[in-house]
Design a protein around this motif. Structure first.
Motif, PDB file in Angstrom:
ATOM      1  N   THR A  84       0.811  -1.224   0.000  1.00 25.13           N
ATOM      2  CA  THR A  84       0.000   0.000   0.000  1.00 25.13           C
ATOM      3  C   THR A  84       0.839   1.267   0.000  1.00 25.13           C
ATOM      4  O   THR A  84       0.268   2.365  -0.075  1.00 25.13           O
ATOM      5  CB  THR A  84      -0.924   0.030   1.234  1.00 25.13           C
ATOM      6  OG1 THR A  84      -0.123   0.087   2.432  1.00 25.13           O
ATOM      7  CG2 THR A  84      -1.810  -1.196   1.294  1.00 25.13           C
ATOM      8  N   PHE A 172      -5.534  -3.359   5.007  1.00 25.19           N
ATOM      9  CA  PHE A 172      -6.436  -2.309   5.473  1.00 25.19           C
ATOM     10  C   PHE A 172      -5.687  -1.275   6.315  1.00 25.19           C
ATOM     11  O   PHE A 172      -5.870  -0.069   6.151  1.00 25.19           O
ATOM     12  CB  PHE A 172      -7.574  -2.926   6.276  1.00 25.19           C
ATOM     13  CG  PHE A 172      -8.568  -1.928   6.811  1.00 25.19           C
ATOM     14  CD1 PHE A 172      -9.469  -1.295   5.964  1.00 25.19           C
ATOM     15  CD2 PHE A 172      -8.604  -1.624   8.166  1.00 25.19           C
ATOM     16  CE1 PHE A 172     -10.389  -0.375   6.450  1.00 25.19           C
ATOM     17  CE2 PHE A 172      -9.517  -0.697   8.661  1.00 25.19           C
ATOM     18  CZ  PHE A 172     -10.411  -0.075   7.795  1.00 25.19           C
ATOM     19  N   VAL A 175      -3.618   0.937   4.049  1.00 20.12           N
ATOM     20  CA  VAL A 175      -4.418   1.967   3.377  1.00 20.12           C
ATOM     21  C   VAL A 175      -4.736   3.104   4.333  1.00 20.12           C
ATOM     22  O   VAL A 175      -4.669   4.284   3.962  1.00 20.12           O
ATOM     23  CB  VAL A 175      -5.716   1.348   2.813  1.00 20.12           C
ATOM     24  CG1 VAL A 175      -6.660   2.440   2.300  1.00 20.12           C
ATOM     25  CG2 VAL A 175      -5.395   0.379   1.686  1.00 20.12           C
ATOM     26  N   LEU A 176      -5.080   2.780   5.573  1.00 12.91           N
ATOM     27  CA  LEU A 176      -5.342   3.825   6.570  1.00 12.91           C
ATOM     28  C   LEU A 176      -4.113   4.702   6.777  1.00 12.91           C
ATOM     29  O   LEU A 176      -4.220   5.932   6.885  1.00 12.91           O
ATOM     30  CB  LEU A 176      -5.757   3.198   7.898  1.00 12.91           C
ATOM     31  CG  LEU A 176      -7.148   2.576   7.993  1.00 12.91           C
ATOM     32  CD1 LEU A 176      -7.368   1.988   9.387  1.00 12.91           C
ATOM     33  CD2 LEU A 176      -8.231   3.622   7.689  1.00 12.91           C
ATOM     34  N   LEU A 179      -3.760   7.185   4.057  1.00 12.61           N
ATOM     35  CA  LEU A 179      -4.740   8.266   4.114  1.00 12.61           C
ATOM     36  C   LEU A 179      -4.271   9.399   5.007  1.00 12.61           C
ATOM     37  O   LEU A 179      -4.409  10.571   4.675  1.00 12.61           O
ATOM     38  CB  LEU A 179      -6.091   7.734   4.606  1.00 12.61           C
ATOM     39  CG  LEU A 179      -6.935   6.947   3.601  1.00 12.61           C
ATOM     40  CD1 LEU A 179      -8.161   6.367   4.282  1.00 12.61           C
ATOM     41  CD2 LEU A 179      -7.361   7.847   2.440  1.00 12.61           C
ATOM     42  N   CYS A 237     -13.614  -2.512   1.916  1.00 15.50           N
ATOM     43  CA  CYS A 237     -13.409  -1.253   2.645  1.00 15.50           C
ATOM     44  C   CYS A 237     -12.089  -0.604   2.243  1.00 15.50           C
ATOM     45  O   CYS A 237     -12.006   0.625   2.095  1.00 15.50           O
ATOM     46  CB  CYS A 237     -13.431  -1.511   4.153  1.00 15.50           C
ATOM     47  SG  CYS A 237     -15.038  -2.023   4.801  1.00 15.50           S
ATOM     48  N   SER A 238     -11.059  -1.424   2.054  1.00 10.25           N
ATOM     49  CA  SER A 238      -9.753  -0.896   1.644  1.00 10.25           C
ATOM     50  C   SER A 238      -9.838  -0.239   0.277  1.00 10.25           C
ATOM     51  O   SER A 238      -9.245   0.822   0.040  1.00 10.25           O
ATOM     52  CB  SER A 238      -8.709  -2.021   1.622  1.00 10.25           C
ATOM     53  OG  SER A 238      -8.564  -2.626   2.896  1.00 10.25           O
ATOM     54  N   LEU A 241     -11.665   3.104   0.582  1.00  8.52           N
ATOM     55  CA  LEU A 241     -10.823   4.120   1.205  1.00  8.52           C
ATOM     56  C   LEU A 241      -9.696   4.559   0.281  1.00  8.52           C
ATOM     57  O   LEU A 241      -9.322   5.739   0.260  1.00  8.52           O
ATOM     58  CB  LEU A 241     -10.239   3.574   2.511  1.00  8.52           C
ATOM     59  CG  LEU A 241     -11.227   3.398   3.677  1.00  8.52           C
ATOM     60  CD1 LEU A 241     -10.535   2.730   4.846  1.00  8.52           C
ATOM     61  CD2 LEU A 241     -11.800   4.749   4.110  1.00  8.52           C
ATOM     62  N   SER A 242      -9.141   3.625  -0.478  1.00  7.60           N
ATOM     63  CA  SER A 242      -8.018   3.966  -1.366  1.00  7.60           C
ATOM     64  C   SER A 242      -8.467   4.898  -2.489  1.00  7.60           C
ATOM     65  O   SER A 242      -7.629   5.614  -3.063  1.00  7.60           O
ATOM     66  CB  SER A 242      -7.404   2.699  -1.961  1.00  7.60           C
ATOM     67  OG  SER A 242      -8.306   2.063  -2.848  1.00  7.60           O
ATOM     68  N   ASN A 243      -9.745   4.900  -2.815  1.00  8.56           N
ATOM     69  CA  ASN A 243     -10.245   5.814  -3.845  1.00  8.56           C
ATOM     70  C   ASN A 243     -10.147   7.281  -3.403  1.00  8.56           C
ATOM     71  O   ASN A 243     -10.237   8.186  -4.235  1.00  8.56           O
ATOM     72  CB  ASN A 243     -11.700   5.487  -4.189  1.00  8.56           C
ATOM     73  CG  ASN A 243     -11.829   4.202  -4.972  1.00  8.56           C
ATOM     74  OD1 ASN A 243     -10.896   3.817  -5.686  1.00  8.56           O
ATOM     75  ND2 ASN A 243     -12.941   3.525  -4.834  1.00  8.56           N
ATOM     76  N   ARG A 244      -9.982   7.489  -2.097  1.00  6.93           N
ATOM     77  CA  ARG A 244      -9.852   8.854  -1.595  1.00  6.93           C
ATOM     78  C   ARG A 244      -8.424   9.362  -1.688  1.00  6.93           C
ATOM     79  O   ARG A 244      -8.161  10.544  -1.462  1.00  6.93           O
ATOM     80  CB  ARG A 244     -10.313   8.919  -0.135  1.00  6.93           C
ATOM     81  CG  ARG A 244     -11.773   8.497   0.073  1.00  6.93           C
ATOM     82  CD  ARG A 244     -12.192   8.634   1.505  1.00  6.93           C
ATOM     83  NE  ARG A 244     -12.059  10.016   1.956  1.00  6.93           N
ATOM     84  CZ  ARG A 244     -12.326  10.428   3.205  1.00  6.93           C
ATOM     85  NH1 ARG A 244     -12.720   9.538   4.100  1.00  6.93           N
ATOM     86  NH2 ARG A 244     -12.178  11.685   3.550  1.00  6.93           N
TER      87      ARG A 244
END
Length: 248
Positions: A84, A172, A175-176, A179, A237-238, A241-244
């Motif tokens: 990630t 996950f 990815v967090l 962000l 969910c990952s 979130l990664s689309n952001r």
């Protein structure tokens, strides 16, 4: 006249997945190194206890591949987090790709890593038995020394499922972390806080007992359903979130 060739999602995922398998063989070599190190630690036994009297002392040691499996779980978490990172994600965009194809190819790579790690970690138990047999001067019980194929395949399946679960959790968390760096501090603080609480004998929060939902399952089929659904949800969910994350 210029013609444009539209690449399907399946082709994009396949190309990225094959590229990752070929270019990241070093990850699997690292896995072998981690498993060998865990195997060396296991030579002293994963658990032992003793008893004795004035004339007789009895010491019992238990050997298993549990430590190898545990180290392999840590390895796949590290790999999942590394997938990630921003530098690694930029490699994907050398292909005709998007966030979805990148995430799907990463998930496919982690499934492959879990399969290879599950097989090698479980088979390490045979190597451990052979080493202990030729190395040990103590009396070795024959019980469970020879394992039936059914037990072997069940062990591989269970190990694979846990590696899938830990891989999805690691992805996950990665990815967090991408962000916001705040999540890194929060996750690190939570991790060390739980270690301190456990060390002081405090009961862990009920939320963490969700792992008993998997660990306490005696049916392999139900465990597979639970892990596949949970891992699929975590990956979904990952991906959302990664689309952001900012697009390159």
């Amino acid at each position: 006249m210029m013609s444009l060739t539209e690449t399907s999602l399946f082709e994009a995922v396949k190309n990225q997945y094959l590229y990752k398998l070929k270019s990241h063989l070093g990850m699997f070599l690292a896995m072998v190194g981690v498993q060998v190190m865990a195997l060396l630690f296991s030579l002293g036994g994963v658990m032992s206890y003793g008893m004795g009297s004035q004339y007789v002392n009895l010491s019992i040691r238990f050997f298993s591949s549990e430590m190898v499996i545990g180290f392999t779980c840590i390895w796949i978490i590290v790999v999942a987090v590394w997938l990630t990172t921003k530098d690694y994600q930029n490699i994907d965009f050398t292909f005709v790709s998007n966030r979805l194809s990148s995430n799907l190819s990463n998930a496919a790579f982690l499934v492959t890593a879990a399969l290879i790690g599950g097989v090698t970690a479980m088979l390490s138990g045979f190597l451990l038995r052979i080493i202990v047999y030729f190395k040990g001067s103590s009396y070795l019980l024959s019980q469970n020394f020879i394992v039936t194929p059914e037990v072997i395949f069940t062990g591989i399946a269970v190990t694979l499922l846990y590696l899938l679960l830990f891989g999805s959790l690691g992805y996950f968390c990665g990815v967090l972390a991408q962000l916001s760096k705040v999540f890194i501090v929060l996750m690190a603080g939570t991790y060390f806080g739980l270690i301190i609480l456990a060390g002081r004998g405090h009961h862990l929060p009920e939320l963490l007992k969700v792992f008993d939902f998997f660990r306490g399952e005696s049916s392999l089929a139900l465990l597979a359903v639970k892990v596949i659904l949970a891992a699929g949800l975590i990956y979904a969910c990952s991906i959302m979130l990664s689309n952001r994350l900012e697009v390159r």
